[in-house]
Design a protein around this motif. Structure first.
Motif, short mmCIF file in Angstrom:
data_model
loop_
_atom_site.label_atom_id
_atom_site.label_comp_id
_atom_site.label_asym_id
_atom_site.label_seq_id
_atom_site.Cartn_x
_atom_site.Cartn_y
_atom_site.Cartn_z
N GLU A 126 0.82 -1.20 0.00
CA GLU A 126 0.00 0.00 0.00
C GLU A 126 0.86 1.26 0.00
OE1 GLU A 126 -3.67 2.06 2.54
OE2 GLU A 126 -2.89 0.08 3.09
N ARG A 160 1.11 4.22 -2.97
CA ARG A 160 0.99 5.67 -2.79
C ARG A 160 2.24 6.39 -3.30
NH1 ARG A 160 -1.25 4.37 2.33
NH2 ARG A 160 0.75 4.87 3.31
N GLU A 189 -3.91 5.92 -6.86
CA GLU A 189 -4.91 6.36 -5.89
C GLU A 189 -5.35 5.23 -4.97
OE1 GLU A 189 -8.11 8.22 -7.93
OE2 GLU A 189 -6.89 9.90 -8.63
N THR A 190 -5.36 4.00 -5.47
CA THR A 190 -5.78 2.87 -4.64
C THR A 190 -4.81 1.71 -4.84
OG1 THR A 190 -7.18 1.83 -6.33
CG2 THR A 190 -8.19 3.53 -4.93
#
Length: 291
Positions: free
Chosen positions: A254, A258, A263-264
């Protein structure tokens, strides 16, 4: 009959293949075909004809053919004097690296071939030795697969392309760096900005506005100079950074997502798997196992 698309197998993270010192007769060759990878073909001996992008070329010992991705081509050896050749296939992203500010790109010779529609180089004797030695070194690295062999193959290939690029610089009546590198000043600025900050959320409209050109013109020039559209290029640069972070840091997937501008994590996961064939976690595990 439309051209067929040649498939490739092998490692998704290492899109590279060498077919070394192979004797070819007409029945061994594909009909008109194309593929995404860039192809370098060297003729060790024999005679034949090469059809590339609507033109015919005689081929003989010492000829080197540079075939950019998605270029229709077909080889026609002469059975009475069969061709012995080596063919090197690689994805351009394999040699991608941040610009060092001099406009040099390892793929300059391929861009020259594409722009001038001149796909054959007749090598000097000294360069014949360079090419044959480089191909033999690559073959040895791929066969022995010692630690770091992928990096060795990439380095040998980069040096080989540097020698070819310098030959074109020296012998052709044009400035390859000016004609086939990064084009207009505004495109220089755009590519440098993407190289330095691939995570930035700069879309086509915003970049075109910053460059003071229309979006369609931006897209045309960008595609011609990079062989990719903007999204593909940015994703390729982000994947380079993602691989570095997964390999050299303990950031979570994660956090890597970023850091690379996604964005995800789900979007990052999809793009990473599409471009590499592995999930981010699988890539990290594979790298750790190879160390």
């Amino acid at each position: 009959m439309p051209p067929i698309r040649k498939p490739f197998e092998g490692e998704p993270l290492f899109p590279f293949e060498l077919i070394h010192l192979t004797t070819k007769k007409q029945n061994d060759e594909l009909p008109d075909h194309l593929h995404d990878r860039y192809e370098l073909v060297y003729i060790h001996r024999g005679q034949g004809v090469f059809f590339i992008d609507q033109d015919w070329y005689e081929k003989k010992r010492g000829d080197l053919f540079l075939i950019p991705g998605n270029t229709i081509h077909r080889s026609l050896p002469r059975d009475e004097d069969p061709i012995v050749s080596s063919a090197l296939f690689f994805a351009p992203s394999l040699l991608a690296a941040p610009s060092l500010g001099d406009g040099y790109d390892p793929l300059l010779a391929f861009e020259f071939a594409r722009q001038r529609r001149t796909y054959r180089i007749e090598l000097t004797e000294s360069l014949i030795s360079v090419v044959e030695s480089a191909l033999e070194q690559i073959e040895n690295e791929l066969r022995e697969r010692q630690p770091g062999f992928r990096e060795a193959v990439r380095g040998i290939t980069s040096r080989l392309l540097l020698a070819i690029n310098r030959l074109i610089w020296a012998e052709k009546d044009f400035d390859l760096a000016a004609e086939a590198s990064v084009g207009p000043v505004w495109m220089n600025d755009v590519l440098r900005r993407i190289d330095e900050s691939p995570e930035a959320q700069n879309g086509l409209a915003a970049l075109a506005q910053q460059a003071n050109v229309s979006a369609p013109h931006f897209s045309r020039v960008f595609k011609r100079l990079t062989t990719m559209n903007l999204t593909q290029y940015v994703n390729a640069k982000r994947m380079i950074r993602a691989k570095e972070l997964l390999r050299a840091t303990e950031l979570t997937v994660e956090e890597v997502s970023r850091s690379c501008g996604y964005e995800t994590p789900a979007h990052f996961y999809r793009v990473f798997k599409t471009l590499t064939g592995l999930t981010p976690k699988s890539y990290r595990n594979a790298v750790n196992l190879s160390v």
